[in-house]
Scaffold this active site. Structure first.
Site, PDB file in Angstrom:
ATOM      1  N   HIS A 317       0.665  -1.512   0.247  1.00  0.00           N
ATOM      2  CA  HIS A 317      -0.148  -0.213  -0.088  1.00  0.00           C
ATOM      3  C   HIS A 317       0.765   1.133   0.255  1.00  0.00           C
ATOM      4  O   HIS A 317       2.038   1.247  -0.046  1.00  0.00           O
ATOM      5  CB  HIS A 317      -0.917   0.045   1.009  1.00  0.00           C
ATOM      6  CG  HIS A 317      -1.893   1.337   1.687  1.00  0.00           C
ATOM      7  ND1 HIS A 317      -1.520   2.374   1.675  1.00  0.00           N
ATOM      8  CD2 HIS A 317      -3.396   0.410   1.457  1.00  0.00           C
ATOM      9  CE1 HIS A 317      -2.507   2.904   1.520  1.00  0.00           C
ATOM     10  NE2 HIS A 317      -3.874   2.192   1.315  1.00  0.00           N
ATOM     11  N   ASP A 394       3.382  -4.472   8.018  1.00  0.00           N
ATOM     12  CA  ASP A 394       1.210  -4.115   7.909  1.00  0.00           C
ATOM     13  C   ASP A 394       0.699  -4.915   7.859  1.00  0.00           C
ATOM     14  O   ASP A 394       0.913  -5.600   6.878  1.00  0.00           O
ATOM     15  CB  ASP A 394       1.829  -3.117   6.811  1.00  0.00           C
ATOM     16  CG  ASP A 394       0.338  -2.560   6.287  1.00  0.00           C
ATOM     17  OD1 ASP A 394      -0.235  -2.704   7.364  1.00  0.00           O
ATOM     18  OD2 ASP A 394       0.435  -1.835   5.498  1.00  0.00           O
ATOM     19  N   GLN A 397      -4.707  -5.237   6.362  1.00  0.00           N
ATOM     20  CA  GLN A 397      -5.151  -6.346   6.181  1.00  0.00           C
ATOM     21  C   GLN A 397      -5.466  -7.728   6.573  1.00  0.00           C
ATOM     22  O   GLN A 397      -6.422  -8.461   6.493  1.00  0.00           O
ATOM     23  CB  GLN A 397      -5.225  -6.591   4.611  1.00  0.00           C
ATOM     24  CG  GLN A 397      -5.314  -5.303   3.388  1.00  0.00           C
ATOM     25  CD  GLN A 397      -6.945  -4.758   3.646  1.00  0.00           C
ATOM     26  OE1 GLN A 397      -7.695  -5.405   3.838  1.00  0.00           O
ATOM     27  NE2 GLN A 397      -7.159  -2.949   3.483  1.00  0.00           N
ATOM     28  N   LYS A 420     -10.067  -1.915  10.512  1.00  0.00           N
ATOM     29  CA  LYS A 420     -10.184  -2.690   9.417  1.00  0.00           C
ATOM     30  C   LYS A 420     -11.031  -4.028  10.403  1.00  0.00           C
ATOM     31  O   LYS A 420     -10.404  -4.990   9.492  1.00  0.00           O
ATOM     32  CB  LYS A 420      -8.894  -3.248   9.174  1.00  0.00           C
ATOM     33  CG  LYS A 420      -8.387  -1.986   8.692  1.00  0.00           C
ATOM     34  CD  LYS A 420      -8.873  -1.727   6.867  1.00  0.00           C
ATOM     35  CE  LYS A 420      -7.828  -0.415   5.777  1.00  0.00           C
ATOM     36  NZ  LYS A 420      -8.550  -0.128   4.539  1.00  0.00           N
ATOM     37  N   CYS A 558      -4.693   2.230  -3.880  1.00  0.00           N
ATOM     38  CA  CYS A 558      -3.626   3.176  -2.645  1.00  0.00           C
ATOM     39  C   CYS A 558      -2.506   1.531  -2.905  1.00  0.00           C
ATOM     40  O   CYS A 558      -1.837   1.667  -2.005  1.00  0.00           O
ATOM     41  CB  CYS A 558      -3.543   3.818  -1.573  1.00  0.00           C
ATOM     42  SG  CYS A 558      -4.964   4.780  -1.742  1.00  0.00           S
TER      43      CYS A 558
END
Length: 600
Positions: A317, A394, A397, A420, A558
């Protein structure tokens, strides 16, 4: 399903069995029930379970009628959890309640979502018991008669329905056990760890799913952008502002104590959720973007020098690219990029070639927001550590789809956003190993993060407080704690299994549409199914789906570098969550087939 007469009989026996209630059964048809009306008004009502949308019997709902919530006729997950909790007795100092029979205490709190204490243990003096009238710690709903209800609905009283048989042909839907049961990538669920997954009960917990768009029921397939909030999270935010609202940590008054306990209790929940070694390794920020910027501006400026190398993947991202590019531009460091194969999976051999003694940081997504690819983060971390590099993962997700344990991964940093994972917007998390956090300088200055300030010197707090300058997003941190409670009650293993089967169903259906190209076909995927449709712009596809109430994301998400790897500037991206169903997938497929039929 139970008929009305059976339900009335059971309800009557249930209320008759309550302490202090008359022994005669309650006749719901009588205008003057023989029990005190105060009890009847407070006790949960018994209603038939909702019919599943697939027509397949709902094992959970058929085995016991559901307890109703005001304004919502059937029990959802949070209240089912609360109903099974031990009762909390009222403090003896309170005056007796005249409308309650002997032996029945009023519930300490009317809020079902306050089922476990959120108090921060260190907020209480050592060796001191919590007072009986503890309004700071969250309390159980304390529903009367839980044991009696269980007895009335036991297997001795009601015959259990036979287990539903998987249907053949087009009606098999998400009962894909033959395929998913052999999938070793999904962790096995310990018997009895959680109740069987019931998508209909889950959906009842999300009020926004009752919305209509263009006259159609809302179908939310934009979960990779943001997830919706269960009623328990919404109610927890309302409760905070109604009963706990205060700034935290330093005041001597009651509301400051409540707010501090709620906020630090949420930090404890996040630490448990991630498998961190200590709550002191959890820093609250606005989201994953701010989390990565914090690491770049603090750890990065301290440790990255000219000639050093930062490795990212092509899947990232923009939030996990731009801060490192900015840091490299300031310091003279270099960005190296891990390529992916045609399925969208990391090329580990190429990654090994990129690693060298100049590598100082590897920043890698655990799940791609554009393709759904699940990356081999454990191997990536291990290889980086052999070269002496730190690793930031990260997890924005990932956290809503799979169990995460940062200690097992051995991640140096792990970041995610609350919205999220069914929590509020404006709250996020940085996990950092204690030794690393303590070595990092603050990245913002202000109140709350200092021990002492003079005009000659500043003494900073230890982590995590040194990274939380000013008044934080207290309420939404508490809401994130409630969201974590919610997914933990359902069980991330249950969620992973259901979403896996749902993705299999959606993928197979999308493959049947002529001219549709799936983007990202890695073997290990979370529930994202990006595609393009020949003859249509992605905006046209998105608008056609919206006309039927289906919300999907169109654009570059993104993540422009990974889409350009597939010679694309944007895609249509349906992304699924555990409250989605195969019937909703069918609506999307029917729209795409209609579009395809219009242009051949």
């Amino acid at each position: 399903m139970f008929d009305e007469a059976t339900l009335n009989r059971l309800a009557g026996e249930f209320f008759a069995a309550l302490p202090g209630s008359p022994q005669s059964a309650l006749d719901f048809s009588s205008p003057k029930p023989p029990v005190d009306p105060g009890i009847a008004q407070r006790a949960p009502s018994l209603t038939p379970s909702a019919t599943t949308q697939t027509g397949v019997p709902d094992v959970v709902n058929q085995s016991a009628p559901a307890l109703g919530r005001g304004g919502n006729p059937v029990l959802g997950v949070p209240e089912a959890y609360a109903a099974a909790l031990p009762q909390i007795s009222s403090p003896p100092s309170r005056a007796p309640t005249p409308d309650l029979p002997t032996g029945i205490s009023p519930p300490t709190s009317p809020y079902y979502f306050l089922g476990e204490s959120s108090a921060y243990p260190s907020a209480l003096p050592a060796q001191q018991d919590v007072p009986i009238d503890d309004r700071v710690s969250a309390q159980s709903f304390g529903l009367p008669g839980a044991a009696e209800l269980k007895a009335l609905l036991s297997t001795d009283r009601i015959a259990q329905p036979a287990a539903p048989q998987a249907q053949s042909g087009n009606q098999s839907f998400y009962f894909l056990d033959a395929q998913s049961s052999n999938d070793k990538s999904i962790p096995a669920l310990a018997p009895g760890a959680h109740p069987p997954f019931d998508v209909n009960a889950v959906r009842r917990d999300f009020p926004i799913l009752q919305e209509r768009v263009n006259g159609r029921p809302l179908i939310w397939f934009d979960n990779a952008a943001t997830t919706h909030k269960p009623q328990s999270v919404i109610d927890r935010l309302v409760y905070f502002y109604a009963h706990e609202n205060s700034n935290i940590h330093r005041a001597a008054h009651e509301l400051a104590a409540r707010a501090t306990d709620a906020y630090e209790g949420a930090r404890n929940k996040v630490a448990r959720f991630l498998g961190a070694g200590s709550a002191d390794e959890i820093v609250f920020v606005r989201g994953a973007t701010e989390a990565i910027n914090l690491v770049a501006k603090s750890w990065g400026k301290q440790n990255i020098k000219a000639g050093d190398e930062i490795i990212v993947s092509l899947l990232e991202h923009h939030a996990n690219i731009v801060p490192w590019q900015q840091l490299a531009a300031e310091t003279g460091a270099k960005i190296r990029v891990i390529p992916v194969d045609d399925s969208g999976q990391i090329l580990l051999e190429e990654y090994r070639r990129l690693l060298n003694d100049r590598t100082k940081l590897v920043a890698i997504t655990q799940v791609s927001n554009a393709l759904g690819t699940v990356t081999p983060v454990k191997e990536i971390i291990d290889l980086a550590h052999r070269q002496g590099a730190c690793v930031l993962v990260d997890g924005a997700q990932a956290v809503s789809h799979m169990r995460v344990n940062v200690q097992a991964l051995d991640a140096d940093f792990y970041v995610f956003s609350g919205h999220k994972v069914f929590g509020p917007t404006g709250i996020g998390v940085v996990y950092g190993k204690s030794a690393i956090l303590e070595s990092m300088p603050p990245w913002q200055g202000g109140g709350n993060m200092i021990v002492d300030v003079t005009f000659e010197r500043i003494q900073y707090q230890d982590a995590p407080a040194r990274f939380e300058a000013g008044t934080g997003n207290i309420a939404d941190a508490v809401g994130l704690g409630a969201a974590i409670d919610y997914v933990e009650r359902i069980g991330l293993e249950n969620i992973a299994r259901y979403e896996h089967d749902l993705l299999v169903y959606a993928t197979q259906a999308l493959k049947t549409i002529p001219g549709l190209r799936l983007i990202g076909t890695a073997a290990d995927k979370a529930s994202v199914a990006s595609f393009v449709l020949n003859g249509y712009s992605n905006e046209e596809v998105g608008k056609a789906l919206n006309q039927e109430g289906v919300a999907v994301r169109t654009g570059h998400h993104c993540a422009q570098p990974i889409l350009r790897r597939f010679s694309l500037e944007n895609t249509v991206r349906p992304s699924l969550a555990f409250y989605n169903t195969c019937q909703e997938v069918d609506v999307m497929i029917s729209v795409l087939l209609r579009l395809r039929g219009n242009r051949r």
